[in-house]
Write an enzyme that holds these catalytic residues in place. Structure first.
Site, PDB file in Angstrom:
ATOM      1  N   LYS A 143     124.990  47.810  25.645  1.00 48.68           N
ATOM      2  CA  LYS A 143     124.669  46.852  26.717  1.00 48.68           C
ATOM      3  C   LYS A 143     125.908  46.458  27.515  1.00 48.68           C
ATOM      4  O   LYS A 143     125.791  45.920  28.608  1.00 48.68           O
ATOM      5  CB  LYS A 143     124.061  45.585  26.110  1.00 48.68           C
ATOM      6  CG  LYS A 143     122.824  45.839  25.270  1.00 48.68           C
ATOM      7  CD  LYS A 143     121.567  45.612  26.044  1.00 48.68           C
ATOM      8  CE  LYS A 143     120.362  45.762  25.144  1.00 48.68           C
ATOM      9  NZ  LYS A 143     119.130  45.442  25.842  1.00 48.68           N
ATOM     10  N   LYS A 183      90.671  42.037  38.557  1.00 47.37           N
ATOM     11  CA  LYS A 183      90.458  42.033  37.115  1.00 47.37           C
ATOM     12  C   LYS A 183      89.865  43.373  36.666  1.00 47.37           C
ATOM     13  O   LYS A 183      88.963  43.898  37.318  1.00 47.37           O
ATOM     14  CB  LYS A 183      89.498  40.887  36.775  1.00 47.37           C
ATOM     15  CG  LYS A 183      89.359  40.653  35.303  1.00 47.37           C
ATOM     16  CD  LYS A 183      88.399  39.506  35.034  1.00 47.37           C
ATOM     17  CE  LYS A 183      87.979  39.536  33.586  1.00 47.37           C
ATOM     18  NZ  LYS A 183      86.773  38.765  33.336  1.00 47.37           N
ATOM     19  N   PRO A 219     113.730  45.844  34.064  1.00 51.90           N
ATOM     20  CA  PRO A 219     115.193  45.806  34.163  1.00 51.90           C
ATOM     21  C   PRO A 219     115.772  45.170  32.902  1.00 51.90           C
ATOM     22  O   PRO A 219     115.146  44.285  32.309  1.00 51.90           O
ATOM     23  CB  PRO A 219     115.447  44.918  35.383  1.00 51.90           C
ATOM     24  CG  PRO A 219     114.195  44.133  35.575  1.00 51.90           C
ATOM     25  CD  PRO A 219     113.072  44.987  35.049  1.00 51.90           C
ATOM     26  N   ASN A 255     105.020  38.363  23.807  1.00 50.04           N
ATOM     27  CA  ASN A 255     105.518  38.492  22.431  1.00 50.04           C
ATOM     28  C   ASN A 255     105.609  37.110  21.807  1.00 50.04           C
ATOM     29  O   ASN A 255     105.336  36.109  22.462  1.00 50.04           O
ATOM     30  CB  ASN A 255     106.866  39.222  22.414  1.00 50.04           C
ATOM     31  CG  ASN A 255     107.908  38.461  23.193  1.00 50.04           C
ATOM     32  OD1 ASN A 255     108.297  37.355  22.831  1.00 50.04           O
ATOM     33  ND2 ASN A 255     108.360  39.039  24.302  1.00 50.04           N
ATOM     34  N   LYS A 271     124.315  48.127  19.726  1.00 50.56           N
ATOM     35  CA  LYS A 271     123.696  47.471  20.886  1.00 50.56           C
ATOM     36  C   LYS A 271     124.755  46.799  21.750  1.00 50.56           C
ATOM     37  O   LYS A 271     124.694  46.851  22.975  1.00 50.56           O
ATOM     38  CB  LYS A 271     122.672  46.446  20.386  1.00 50.56           C
ATOM     39  CG  LYS A 271     121.706  45.987  21.436  1.00 50.56           C
ATOM     40  CD  LYS A 271     120.508  45.261  20.830  1.00 50.56           C
ATOM     41  CE  LYS A 271     119.508  46.220  20.199  1.00 50.56           C
ATOM     42  NZ  LYS A 271     118.411  45.563  19.522  1.00 50.56           N
TER      43      LYS A 271
HETATM   44  N1  CTP Z   1     117.389  41.929  26.974  1.00 48.80           N
HETATM   45  C1  CTP Z   1     117.388  41.660  28.315  1.00 48.80           C
HETATM   46  N2  CTP Z   1     116.538  42.316  29.152  1.00 48.80           N
HETATM   47  C2  CTP Z   1     115.681  43.232  28.664  1.00 48.80           C
HETATM   48  C3  CTP Z   1     115.670  43.515  27.281  1.00 48.80           C
HETATM   49  C4  CTP Z   1     116.525  42.841  26.466  1.00 48.80           C
HETATM   50  O1  CTP Z   1     118.176  40.820  28.763  1.00 48.80           O
HETATM   51  N3  CTP Z   1     114.863  43.860  29.483  1.00 48.80           N
HETATM   52  C5  CTP Z   1     118.352  41.230  26.101  1.00 48.80           C
HETATM   53  C6  CTP Z   1     117.769  40.207  25.169  1.00 48.80           C
HETATM   54  O2  CTP Z   1     117.745  38.934  25.753  1.00 48.80           O
HETATM   55  C7  CTP Z   1     118.740  40.277  24.004  1.00 48.80           C
HETATM   56  C8  CTP Z   1     119.090  41.740  23.960  1.00 48.80           C
HETATM   57  O3  CTP Z   1     118.930  42.216  25.268  1.00 48.80           O
HETATM   58  O4  CTP Z   1     119.924  39.558  24.280  1.00 48.80           O
HETATM   59  C9  CTP Z   1     118.199  42.496  23.031  1.00 48.80           C
HETATM   60  O5  CTP Z   1     118.283  43.827  23.315  1.00 48.80           O
HETATM   61  P1  CTP Z   1     117.060  44.868  23.122  1.00 48.80           P
HETATM   62  O6  CTP Z   1     117.573  46.214  23.417  1.00 48.80           O
HETATM   63  O7  CTP Z   1     115.859  44.439  23.834  1.00 48.80           O
HETATM   64  O8  CTP Z   1     116.862  44.663  21.627  1.00 48.80           O
HETATM   65  P2  CTP Z   1     115.556  44.731  20.865  1.00 48.80           P
HETATM   66  O9  CTP Z   1     114.472  43.916  21.479  1.00 48.80           O
HETATM   67  O10 CTP Z   1     115.941  44.393  19.483  1.00 48.80           O
HETATM   68  O11 CTP Z   1     115.134  46.219  21.096  1.00 48.80           O
HETATM   69  P3  CTP Z   1     115.540  47.618  20.456  1.00 48.80           P
HETATM   70  O12 CTP Z   1     116.024  47.346  19.082  1.00 48.80           O
HETATM   71  O13 CTP Z   1     114.275  48.350  20.571  1.00 48.80           O
HETATM   72  O14 CTP Z   1     116.603  48.188  21.330  1.00 48.80           O
END
Ligand code: CTP
Length: 407
Positions: free
Chosen positions: A349, A294, A311, A216, A345
């Site tokens: 989380k 590949k 994860p 990304n 979120k």
């Molecule tokens: N994060 C992480 N591990 C992952 C995915 C995300 O530690 N596998 C953390 C990122 O570092 C950030 C936060 O979670 O602190 C972002 O959450 P995420 O759910 O990934 O948000 P978005 O990318 O905005 O995704 P969505 O809005 O689709 O939930």
């Protein structure tokens, strides 16, 4: 304005390189000495063409150190002792040549050797022609030095001795005094001393096969700046970084990883910690069964990639338990309805704080230098004005320090 009282009794080693601005360094010595600073001076060969050793000696009331090879200087005061017996090294004027030698780690005269041998803070006051300052080589050298923790004051805009106008004039002596006081003030402000922090930053790369990957656009700028800001407040920081173009920030231990699973393993290896800040843009999915062969075009249908969920590092670190850091901070990059999504979120989380930002196209946040964020905590939302990512990092680090010191 920093309090000049902090200057009394401090010892500055002043390196005077060869530029027309060297005459201002004489004034700098006087201003520092008036404030109780002991100043020792190293004069480069070119520097001695602009100011006389006698003037420097008279103003510092000390020997002027000039020669790496001089037996008397070496026996009386070796370069190691010169830097050891200083609290701060100041390079004024810092010429393009000396900055280049510092960036390259050269030790070809006393000034460069002292600067290479020191573990003390270094402040540079660049002074040179506009074009020399703006040259890509000088800009790259300066950026590299700053990433290693070198502080900078100036250069200022103005008419220069060569009659050109632009950035290149050395900062005025009192501005340099102010910057020196600022360095000492920052050095004594270490509210996170003794605290351990983990910061994730950058993208992850998820292999498709040995040559291709899913990634990304994350630059890592915000996460790296947070790691540096926490370290500047005294925290012992482990930065777990995906692939970025950024140099390792000063004062941090850095674990370089590629995939989400490696990022999680590096974070877990860095536990226990008091603080975790997850600023990385972790890939949500990886390719299921990415092999070590590949993928080939065989004339048939393009391969279908099956994805598996990665994860969630933030959620894992936030999980209640003995090893949970006391303060876990996540990021929420949203495109619309920022506060509602980010608040949800935070709950999902299980982290303590969420730094939310709008990354819609046109905001310039992703990959850009500025950021407009909202800090979401259990007790409400604080919206910060748009500012450089470095400033966001400093403010977040201060908020973390307040959380721990209760101020
Ligand atoms: N994060 C992480 N591990 C992952 C995915 C995300 O530690 N596998 C953390 C990122 O570092 C950030 C936060 O979670 O602190 C972002 O959450 P995420 O759910 O990934 O948000 P978005 O990318 O905005 O995704 P969505 O809005 O689709 O939930």
């Amino acid at each position: 304005m920093a309090d000049h009282a902090i200057l009394a009794g401090k010892r500055v080693l002043l390196v005077i390189a060869g530029g027309i601005a060297a005459y201002k360094s004489l004034e700098l010595i006087r201003r520092l000495r008036e404030r109780g600073v002991t100043v020792r001076a190293v004069l480069t060969e070119a520097g001695a063409r602009f100011v006389t050793p006698l003037s420097v000696q008279a103003l510092t009331e000390d020997t002027v150190y000039r020669d790496l090879w001089s037996l008397t200087d070496e026996s009386e005061m070796g370069h190691i002792r010169l830097s050891r017996e200083a609290d701060l090294l100041v390079v004024a004027p810092a010429t393009a040549n000396l900055l280049a030698r510092m960036a390259a780690g050269m030790a070809d005269d006393l000034a460069a050797t002292v600067l290479l041998a020191t573990d003390k803070p270094v402040l540079v006051a660049p002074a040179m022609n506009v074009r020399m300052w703006q040259h890509a080589a000088t800009q790259a050298n300066m950026a590299l030095l700053e990433s290693r923790g070198v502080r900078r004051i100036g250069p200022n805009d103005g008419v220069m001795a060569c009659n050109e106008y632009g950035p290149g004039r050395m900062a005025e002596p009192m501005e340099i005094v102010e910057a020196i006081a600022g360095v000492f003030a920052a050095e004594s402000h270490r509210p996170l001393a003794g605290r351990r922090a983990i910061v994730t930053s950058g993208p992850t790369h998820e292999p498709i096969d040995p040559v291709r990957y899913i990634a990304n656009r994350s630059s890592g700028k915000q996460g790296h700046a947070i790691a540096a800001a926490l370290a500047a407040l005294g925290a012992e920081v482990t930065l777990v970084s995906g692939p970025t173009r950024l140099p390792d920030p000063a004062g941090c231990r850095v674990a370089h990883i590629e995939t989400a699973r490696e990022m999680l393993a590096a974070c877990e290896a860095a536990l226990p910690a008091d603080i975790a800040v997850c600023a990385a843009a972790v890939a949500d999915w990886r390719v299921d069964g990415a092999g070590d062969r590949k993928l080939k075009k065989d004339g048939g249908a393009p391969p279908a990639l099956a994805l598996t969920e990665n994860p969630d590092i933030l959620a894992t670190l936030s999980r209640p338990g003995e090893r949970r850091p006391a303060l876990v901070v996540g990021f929420a990059a949203e495109t619309g309805d920022v506060l509602a999504y980010a608040t949800a979120k935070r709950a999902r989380k299980g982290c303590d704080w969420i730094v939310a930002n709008d990354v819609s196209p046109g905001t310039g946040t992703f990959g850009g230098s500025d950021n407009t964020v909202h800090l979401i905590r259990a007790d409400g939302v604080e919206s910060w004005p748009t500012m450089p990512k470095d400033a966001v990092a400093t403010r977040l680090a201060e908020a973390v320090a307040e959380y721990f010191t209760g101020k």
